[in-house]
Design an enzyme around this catalytic site. Structure first.
Site, PDB file in Angstrom:
ATOM      1  N   LYS A 108       0.870  -1.175   0.000  1.00  0.00           N
ATOM      2  CA  LYS A 108       0.000   0.000   0.000  1.00  0.00           C
ATOM      3  C   LYS A 108       0.911   1.229   0.000  1.00  0.00           C
ATOM      4  CE  LYS A 108      -1.518   2.764   2.981  1.00  0.00           C
ATOM      5  NZ  LYS A 108      -1.276   3.993   2.194  1.00  0.00           N
ATOM      6  N   GLU A 142       9.397   1.067  10.998  1.00  0.00           N
ATOM      7  CA  GLU A 142      10.373   2.168  10.891  1.00  0.00           C
ATOM      8  C   GLU A 142       9.596   3.437  11.162  1.00  0.00           C
ATOM      9  OE1 GLU A 142      13.372   1.534  10.731  1.00  0.00           O
ATOM     10  OE2 GLU A 142      13.616  -0.334   9.631  1.00  0.00           O
ATOM     11  N   CYS A 149      13.303  10.604   8.104  1.00  0.00           N
ATOM     12  CA  CYS A 149      13.212  10.208   9.519  1.00  0.00           C
ATOM     13  C   CYS A 149      14.555  10.331  10.220  1.00  0.00           C
ATOM     14  CB  CYS A 149      12.752   8.761   9.638  1.00  0.00           C
ATOM     15  SG  CYS A 149      11.179   8.494   8.881  1.00  0.00           S
ATOM     16  N   GLU A 159       9.138  15.956  15.573  1.00  0.00           N
ATOM     17  CA  GLU A 159       9.915  15.784  14.344  1.00  0.00           C
ATOM     18  C   GLU A 159       9.585  16.970  13.428  1.00  0.00           C
ATOM     19  OE1 GLU A 159       9.005  11.987  12.635  1.00  0.00           O
ATOM     20  OE2 GLU A 159      11.040  11.727  11.916  1.00  0.00           O
TER      21      GLU A 159
END
Ligand code: SIN
Length: 483
Positions: free
Chosen positions: A177, A253, A287, A384
């Site tokens: 996906k 992750e 990330c 983040e």
């Protein structure tokens, strides 16, 4: 340019068949807001059908020899590499990253295919010295089965090949996906896999604007024995909970909050180059981007000044324009978040020394920025950023730097700059992170294990560890052996 070249259909892929409609959703160029294609908006029923297809294709694919699978994967690698330019154009159109970076990502994505084609041949078991006469102990590695892969938008090709290549090399079949923002690259990569000889049903792609509905089926269908997800910690936790119902194996992750430590004894030029590479790659949307730049007092002012000088040189604009190194952010929410973090920091006393505002190039562009005087009460320290903003925090001692660096629930990447080998080693050991760059701001490649600790995730991608994620170890006890 036709953003979706005719050789790549705007369709999902189930059991080797291209599936269009009936409902579709648009794919938007973040640089211009223009529609670059429409893809099917599929749901739970089509996801089940894709799992049926992956399940049906599993026996034949898993029974092929590793060498046979490797030959197909190598053809896939060759086709991806040969079509670098189209794939890069497609990526820039749907994701926004500058063309040079997009070309680099095609090579990065292809490297996982090539590497796992070879590594699949090394899925070795063991013989274990016996504890009883008449018995012998052996382990073998077997493919885990049907795999679901949920991929992010920031690396629309590499994050798919980093999951699909080891899964296929191990003998698994997959349902992918892709992110709603970047399905076109996923479709292109799947088409090239079919062209390379990956049999129907081995690689399926479900495009959707309803990620929760598709994700729920992928998690709750017990025929899917493994889920690999890259994305936010919040979504990762929800998927983790859903996968508990059938004790599915997971690779997650998730988010990061990478500290980058610059000690007084760092080589200034090296530290600035490392911070630039880590922070401004993909407009800060990785990330592993440095999220908090911790600088020791003795070098703080010189580092801030040298970093600011480099950041001022970064050209902002649409990724297809020559010389651009900072493209748009992915969507309006991302742009709003980055500006909100800067406003919050400034409101609490931080100082903007470069940038600090949305850029003129368009609504999703943000000026590459450097903010100094950042302190723990500022939201930018805890969230983040996912944008081109460097947040500089001052520290005095090694202990203080380690304490601040580890003061987060995340533990993906960390970086440190020091010319003292003993210090570098002990700080690297002390940092809560799955990956540490020492005097280096860029370390991702196919041969090394990528992944985090704490709330940054589970498992590793890339390297031998990345293949193991798609294998089960079976112990076989051979009895009745004459001694
Ligand atoms: C990521 O941002 O999830 C991947 C970054 C990388 O592979 O270096």
């Amino acid at each position: 340019m036709n953003a979706s070249p005719p050789r790549y259909p705007n369709a999902a892929l189930i059991g080797g068949q291209w599936v269009t409609g009936p409902d579709t959703f648009p794919v938007i160029d973040p640089a211009t807001g223009a529609e670059v294609g429409r893809v099917p908006d599929l749901g739970a029923a089509e996801t089940k059908t894709a799992i049926d297809a992956a399940e049906a294709a599993l026996p034949a694919w898993s029974k092929k020899t590793a060498k046979e699978r490797a030959q197909i994967l190598k053809r896939w690698f060759d086709l991806v590499t040969a079509d670098t330019e189209h794939l890069a154009q497609l990526m820039t159109a749907e994701q926004g990253k500058p063309l040079a970076e997009a070309r680099g990502e095609v090579a990065y994505g292809a490297s996982f295919i090539e590497w796992f084609a070879e590594e699949g041949k090394r899925a070795y078991g063991r013989t274990i010295p016996t504890t009883a006469a008449g018995k012998r102990y052996i382990t073998i590695k077997q493919p885990i089965g049907v795999v679901a892969a949920i991929a992010p938008w920031n690396f629309p090709i590499a994050m798919i090949t980093r999951k699909v290549a080891p899964a296929l090399a191990a003998g698994c079949t997959v349902v992918v996906k892709p992110a709603e923002d970047t399905p076109l690259c996923a479709i292109a990569i799947a088409k090239l896999a079919l062209d390379a000889g990956v049999p129907p049903g081995v690689f399926n792609v479900i495009t959707t604007a309803n990620a929760p509905a598709v994700g729920k089926v992928l998690c709750e269908d017990s025929r899917v024995r493994k889920l690999s997800f890259t994305g936010s910690t919040e979504v990762g936790k929800a998927l983790y909970r859903q996968c508990a119902s059938n004790v599915k194996k997971l690779t997650l992750e998730l988010g990061g909050n990478a500290p980058l430590l610059v000690f007084d004894d760092a080589n200034l030029e090296q530290a600035v180059a490392g911070a630039m590479a880590s922070k401004y790659r993909n407009a800060g949307q990785t990330c592993v981007c440095a999220n908090r730049i911790l600088v020791q007092s003795g070098i703080y002012d010189r580092f801030a000044e040298a970093l600011a000088a480099e950041v001022k040189k970064l050209k902002v604009g649409p990724g297809r324009d020559a010389g651009v190194v900072i493209g748009p952010l992915i969507n309006a929410d991302a742009a709003k978040k980055v500006d909100g973090l800067v406003r919050d920091a400034v409101g609490k006393g931080a100082k903007v020394i470069v940038g600090g505002s949305p850029a003129a190039a368009g609504p999703l562009f943000y000026q590459p920025s450097v903010v100094t005087g950042v302190t723990p009460d500022m939201t930018i320290v805890h969230e983040e950023i996912f944008g081109p903003v460097a947040a500089l925090i001052r520290f005095e001692t090694d202990e203080e730097a380690i304490r601040i660096a580890n003061d987060t629930p995340f533990g993906l990447a960390a970086y440190l700059f020091s010319q003292n080998l003993g210090r570098a080693w002990s700080v690297a050991e002390a940092l809560d992170a799955g990956m540490v760059g020492v005097n280096e701001g860029l370390f991702s490649n196919e041969t090394v294990p990528f992944g985090g600790v704490k709330e940054s995730g589970l498992g590793r991608e890339g390297a031998a560890e990345g293949l193991d994620e798609y294998l089960e170890t079976k112990f076989i006890c051979l009895g009745g052996i004459a001694s």
